[in-house]
Design an enzyme around this catalytic site. Sequence first.
Site, PDB file in Angstrom:
ATOM      1  N   TRP A 195       0.802  -1.216   0.000  1.00 12.14           N
ATOM      2  CA  TRP A 195       0.000   0.000   0.000  1.00 12.14           C
ATOM      3  C   TRP A 195       0.840   1.273   0.000  1.00 12.14           C
ATOM      4  O   TRP A 195       0.332   2.352  -0.280  1.00 12.14           O
ATOM      5  CB  TRP A 195      -0.886   0.024   1.254  1.00 12.14           C
ATOM      6  CG  TRP A 195      -0.107  -0.303   2.497  1.00 12.14           C
ATOM      7  CD1 TRP A 195      -0.005  -1.530   3.089  1.00 12.14           C
ATOM      8  CD2 TRP A 195       0.730   0.582   3.255  1.00 12.14           C
ATOM      9  NE1 TRP A 195       0.842  -1.458   4.168  1.00 12.14           N
ATOM     10  CE2 TRP A 195       1.313  -0.171   4.292  1.00 12.14           C
ATOM     11  CE3 TRP A 195       1.049   1.928   3.153  1.00 12.14           C
ATOM     12  CZ2 TRP A 195       2.190   0.370   5.226  1.00 12.14           C
ATOM     13  CZ3 TRP A 195       1.926   2.490   4.077  1.00 12.14           C
ATOM     14  CH2 TRP A 195       2.486   1.708   5.103  1.00 12.14           C
TER      15      TRP A 195
ATOM     16  N   LYS B  99      -2.739  -8.769  -7.072  1.00  9.31           N
ATOM     17  CA  LYS B  99      -3.381  -8.865  -5.759  1.00  9.31           C
ATOM     18  C   LYS B  99      -2.788  -7.722  -4.934  1.00  9.31           C
ATOM     19  O   LYS B  99      -1.671  -7.805  -4.419  1.00  9.31           O
ATOM     20  CB  LYS B  99      -3.087 -10.221  -5.098  1.00  9.31           C
ATOM     21  CG  LYS B  99      -3.851 -10.448  -3.781  1.00  9.31           C
ATOM     22  CD  LYS B  99      -3.131  -9.803  -2.622  1.00  9.31           C
ATOM     23  CE  LYS B  99      -3.863  -9.979  -1.315  1.00  9.31           C
ATOM     24  NZ  LYS B  99      -4.132  -8.717  -0.609  1.00  9.31           N
TER      25      LYS B  99
ATOM     26  N   ALA C 179      -2.704  -4.653  -1.902  1.00  9.15           N
ATOM     27  CA  ALA C 179      -3.006  -4.567  -0.481  1.00  9.15           C
ATOM     28  C   ALA C 179      -4.478  -4.228  -0.285  1.00  9.15           C
ATOM     29  O   ALA C 179      -5.050  -3.421  -1.027  1.00  9.15           O
ATOM     30  CB  ALA C 179      -2.124  -3.501   0.175  1.00  9.15           C
TER      31      ALA C 179
ATOM     32  N   GLY D  81       6.839  -6.180   0.024  1.00 16.01           N
ATOM     33  CA  GLY D  81       6.143  -6.117   1.297  1.00 16.01           C
ATOM     34  C   GLY D  81       7.021  -6.524   2.456  1.00 16.01           C
ATOM     35  O   GLY D  81       8.243  -6.371   2.420  1.00 16.01           O
ATOM     36  N   SER D  82       6.399  -7.086   3.459  1.00 12.83           N
ATOM     37  CA  SER D  82       7.105  -7.427   4.690  1.00 12.83           C
ATOM     38  C   SER D  82       7.880  -8.729   4.546  1.00 12.83           C
ATOM     39  O   SER D  82       7.623  -9.541   3.655  1.00 12.83           O
ATOM     40  CB  SER D  82       6.103  -7.572   5.838  1.00 12.83           C
ATOM     41  OG  SER D  82       5.284  -8.721   5.634  1.00 12.83           O
TER      42      SER D  82
ATOM     43  N   GLU E 147      10.959  -8.004  -2.958  1.00 11.43           N
ATOM     44  CA  GLU E 147      11.534  -6.765  -2.441  1.00 11.43           C
ATOM     45  C   GLU E 147      10.898  -6.544  -1.083  1.00 11.43           C
ATOM     46  O   GLU E 147       9.715  -6.238  -0.982  1.00 11.43           O
ATOM     47  CB  GLU E 147      11.253  -5.600  -3.400  1.00 11.43           C
ATOM     48  CG  GLU E 147      12.104  -4.365  -3.110  1.00 11.43           C
ATOM     49  CD  GLU E 147      11.438  -3.382  -2.178  1.00 11.43           C
ATOM     50  OE1 GLU E 147      11.794  -3.398  -0.970  1.00 11.43           O
ATOM     51  OE2 GLU E 147      10.585  -2.615  -2.626  1.00 11.43           O
ATOM     52  N   LEU E 148      11.700  -6.740  -0.036  1.00 10.23           N
ATOM     53  CA  LEU E 148      11.159  -6.761   1.320  1.00 10.23           C
ATOM     54  C   LEU E 148      11.616  -5.537   2.114  1.00 10.23           C
ATOM     55  O   LEU E 148      11.832  -4.482   1.553  1.00 10.23           O
ATOM     56  CB  LEU E 148      11.552  -8.077   1.992  1.00 10.23           C
ATOM     57  CG  LEU E 148      11.204  -9.335   1.169  1.00 10.23           C
ATOM     58  CD1 LEU E 148      11.663 -10.600   1.877  1.00 10.23           C
ATOM     59  CD2 LEU E 148       9.718  -9.400   0.850  1.00 10.23           C
TER      60      LEU E 148
ATOM     61  N   CYS F  99      10.487   1.435   2.354  1.00 12.70           N
ATOM     62  CA  CYS F  99      11.488   0.399   2.611  1.00 12.70           C
ATOM     63  C   CYS F  99      12.901   0.952   2.486  1.00 12.70           C
ATOM     64  O   CYS F  99      13.789   0.587   3.252  1.00 12.70           O
ATOM     65  CB  CYS F  99      11.308  -0.771   1.643  1.00 12.70           C
ATOM     66  SG  CYS F  99       9.773  -1.679   1.857  1.00 12.70           S
TER      67      CYS F  99
ATOM     68  N   GLU G 292      12.928  -2.885  11.584  1.00 14.51           N
ATOM     69  CA  GLU G 292      12.579  -1.788  10.681  1.00 14.51           C
ATOM     70  C   GLU G 292      11.510  -0.922  11.338  1.00 14.51           C
ATOM     71  O   GLU G 292      10.473  -1.432  11.765  1.00 14.51           O
ATOM     72  CB  GLU G 292      12.063  -2.332   9.351  1.00 14.51           C
ATOM     73  CG  GLU G 292      11.664  -1.249   8.366  1.00 14.51           C
ATOM     74  CD  GLU G 292      11.184  -1.792   7.038  1.00 14.51           C
ATOM     75  OE1 GLU G 292      11.349  -1.107   6.018  1.00 14.51           O
ATOM     76  OE2 GLU G 292      10.638  -2.917   7.012  1.00 14.51           O
TER      77      GLU G 292
END
Length: 454
Positions: free
Chosen positions: A130, A154, A156, A206-207, A228-229, A262, A359
């Site tokens: 998001w 898909k 958020a 995301g996470s 990509e976290l 991030c 984080e």
Amino acid sequence: MAIASINPVTGELLKTFTPLSDAEIEQKIALADHTFATYKHSKFADRSRWMHQAADILEAKKTELAIIITLEMGKTLKSAIAEIEKCAHLCRFYAEHAPQFLADTPATTDASCTIIRYQPLGAILAVMPWNFPFWQVFRFAVPALMAGNVGLLKHASNVPQCALAIAEVFHAAGIPEGAFQTLLIGADRVANLVADARIKAATLTGSEPAGQSLAAMAGHHLKKVVLELGGSDPFIVLHSADLDLAVSTAVTARIMNNGQTCIAAKRFILEDAIADLFIAKFVEKFKALKVGDPMQPETDVGPLATPQILHKLDAQVKASVDAGAKILIGGYRLKDKGNFYAPTILSDIPLGAPPYQEEFFGPVASIFRVKNIQEAIALANSTNFGLGASIWTQDLEEIELAIEQIESGAVFVNGMVKSDPRVPFGGIKRSGFGRELGCEGIREFVNIKTIWIA
């Protein structure tokens, strides 16, 4: 469970959506599979024309689309407009360069002719976050579509209107409906999608837990993934740095997108020689930040996207203080309504406190002091993350040492870490794997086929 847009400024329920049924999901996957059979043969000239048209639509509707972003996740309207503009730039970049990036590459062997050809895989599932609800999707979708793949998004669940608007942009640009589709579904439906043989690969931003989950699913089905976290990027400032520029950039790098980025600078690692002066200037600039309604042009920091994010950030700050860290400014929630958190600076952080490994997804900066560049690099590398890093120095030997030894997907010298369509973007360690953007990004979801002719 309904999918909903909730204004993070007021907590107001804006709109709800009924998640797709199993039958509706099946229709969309079937349409994607059917569309790929013809879309993969479309000409680069047609794909490029569609992307240029998408860019035109984005620019024409940038304020309208930015308002949707701000209403759903709370970033300032001016930064949301900039996000839309960046998406338009991305469309034009790949419209112009994709044919070159995917052109046959000759190789010299003992054959009469050897070439490497890049061919699309099929339907790619994208699980997107998001915090940059347009940019994150476009940086997946544009190269994937230019390569001849088709996409299933898909998004958020707190940005469904953004998800639908993105699909409308692509379709209005002329891209076939089945080549890009939005799936309004919860995270509990992802496993079945990954298992479907018609979906050939997946990508997630995301996470770390979400990335681990998707990677495990994809691994079970032997499907390619790009992840990509999270990140806890170091911002290293040494004694020869342009201090005023470093400080002003540090503020932007920490509070951009209300601190929910991030690649935001999160750990500020300062050489002792300049630490006191940097901190004094840094605190003054944080004091001047205006927190408030993200729709207003004078606002610097809006709300966090959800109450859950607000609660976690507040708990992390409290845990840091309990461990012995000092608050130089901020350190508390703001207002009775909305997900607002005061811009915060932590210092004197003891070893083992949350900023060392966690984080902080919000406007909280953590200050660390070191004696020299060797200590700075060691501290920068001590985290499990490895997304980006920024170093500020005029010393060429220090620059080269940092470039060589910092463990991250990117090192920016005397500049703020950012993504750019022209160069690959991604991380190492627990910040993920694979690359987006640049030539490398468009080649992530293709079959790199060796052709050997005797």
